[in-house]
Scaffold this motif. Structure first.
Motif, PDB file in Angstrom:
ATOM      1  N   THR A 226       0.872  -1.181   0.000  1.00  0.00           N
ATOM      2  CA  THR A 226       0.000   0.000   0.000  1.00  0.00           C
ATOM      3  C   THR A 226       0.909   1.230   0.000  1.00  0.00           C
ATOM      4  O   THR A 226       2.121   1.115   0.208  1.00  0.00           O
TER       5      THR A 226
ATOM      6  N   GLY B 154       2.567   1.319   3.294  1.00  0.00           N
ATOM      7  CA  GLY B 154       3.563   0.253   3.390  1.00  0.00           C
ATOM      8  C   GLY B 154       4.850   0.629   2.666  1.00  0.00           C
ATOM      9  O   GLY B 154       5.950   0.443   3.172  1.00  0.00           O
TER      10      GLY B 154
ATOM     11  N   GLU C 222      -3.760   2.793   8.303  1.00  0.00           N
ATOM     12  CA  GLU C 222      -4.758   2.594   7.257  1.00  0.00           C
ATOM     13  C   GLU C 222      -6.022   1.931   7.785  1.00  0.00           C
ATOM     14  O   GLU C 222      -6.948   1.677   7.054  1.00  0.00           O
TER      15      GLU C 222
ATOM     16  N   ARG D  10      -5.561 -10.126   2.288  1.00  0.00           N
ATOM     17  CA  ARG D  10      -5.399  -8.716   1.952  1.00  0.00           C
ATOM     18  C   ARG D  10      -4.722  -8.670   0.591  1.00  0.00           C
ATOM     19  O   ARG D  10      -3.834  -9.465   0.318  1.00  0.00           O
TER      20      ARG D  10
ATOM     21  N   GLN E  41      -2.919  -6.190  -0.469  1.00  0.00           N
ATOM     22  CA  GLN E  41      -1.647  -5.477  -0.405  1.00  0.00           C
ATOM     23  C   GLN E  41      -1.041  -5.514   0.990  1.00  0.00           C
ATOM     24  O   GLN E  41      -1.726  -5.787   1.979  1.00  0.00           O
TER      25      GLN E  41
ATOM     26  N   GLY F 197       0.321  -3.603   4.014  1.00  0.00           N
ATOM     27  CA  GLY F 197       0.325  -2.299   4.680  1.00  0.00           C
ATOM     28  C   GLY F 197       1.272  -2.359   5.864  1.00  0.00           C
ATOM     29  O   GLY F 197       1.994  -3.346   6.041  1.00  0.00           O
ATOM     30  N   SER F 198       1.237  -1.309   6.696  1.00  0.00           N
ATOM     31  CA  SER F 198       2.183  -1.295   7.812  1.00  0.00           C
ATOM     32  C   SER F 198       1.910  -2.406   8.830  1.00  0.00           C
ATOM     33  O   SER F 198       2.827  -2.902   9.470  1.00  0.00           O
TER      34      SER F 198
END
Lengths: 184, 69
Positions: free
Chosen positions: A6, A9, A50, A135, A137, A139-140
């Motif tokens: 993301t 990310g 997010e 998911r 993507q 992300g963090s």
């Protein structure tokens, strides 16, 4: 591989690279990525950016860890700094003095830094976490899960600060899985 | 960070591992400092010859190592 991240990310990964550069590392490791996650989110554990504000999880972490806590712990653990301290040279002091005169990138190497094998491994684990959580993507949160999954300099850093990385992983994974399921 | 007495003990350690690690760390710090100060000198308009004189090496040596920037 970065097309799977993301925006946040990706930003965290670039901040991790910048972090490694700033402290004069020759390659990017999981510990630098962990500091970047903490810096981005304003500490660890944190409500991932997010995700919704309602997402709060409790962990055994005695107090929120700031990126600076992690930076300090990393400096304390640095074998190079320890070797120089044995010769009477304080690497943090030298670094600080240089940064005051020459700016924050005083000691950083030029050009691109490579990822260490353990950092690549953590990114690969992040991808697996994202896939397992369905998911699309990374992300963090997935990134942090990937960093906590296996023993690495990142998990050692947390242990050094009395945080159990496995427990943090377990709780974060559980909360995140619940949240992801509610989004499907 | 170890206490001073501990530092002294480590610095005079007969353990090759401790000594060599110190040398390697010093060398890396030296390289970083050299590169930083040469960059700074060039930015301030110093010639390669002036830099080489201060470092006590030949102009060719310093230019070969740092001149590619």
């Amino acid at each position: 591989m970065f097309e799977r991240f993301t925006g946040v990310g990706r930003a965290v990964v670039s901040e991790g690279i910048a972090e490694a550069k700033r402290i004069g590392a020759t390659a990017v490791g999981p510990e630098h990525l962990l500091i970047a996650v903490a810096a981005r989110g304003g500490g660890l554990p944190w409500p991932p950016l997010e995700l919704s504000r309602e997402f709060v999880f409790s962990t055994g972490v005695p107090r929120p860890l700031s990126a600076d806590d992690l930076r300090r712990a990393l400096a304390e653990q640095d074998p190079e700094a320890a070797a120089l301290a044995a010769l009477g040279i304080s690497l943090p002091d030298v670094r600080q003095a240089l940064e005051e005169t020459f700016g924050p990138d005083a000691l950083s190497c030029e050009g691109r830094l490579p990822f260490r094998a353990d950092a690549k491994r953590a990114l690969e684990l992040s991808l697996r976490e994202a896939v397992a959580l369905r998911r699309k993507q990374i992300g963090s949160t997935e990134l942090l899960l990937g960093l906590l999954r296996e023993p690495s300099p990142a998990s050692e850093l947390l242990e050094h600060l009395d945080v159990d990385p496995q427990e943090l992983y377990r709780q974060l994974r559980e909360s995140h899985a619940r949240l992801c399921a509610s989004l499907i | 960070m170890p206490a001073p007495s501990e530092l002294t003990r480590q610095a005079t350690s007969a353990d090759p591992k401790v000594g060599l690690r110190g040398v390697a760390a010093l060398r890396r710090l030296l390289e970083q400092l050299e590169s930083l100060h040469i960059r700074n000198a060039r930015k301030s308009g110093w010639s390669w010859q002036e830099i080489a004189d201060e470092l006590g090496v030949s102009k060719q040596a310093v230019h070969k190592k740092h001149g590619k920037r």
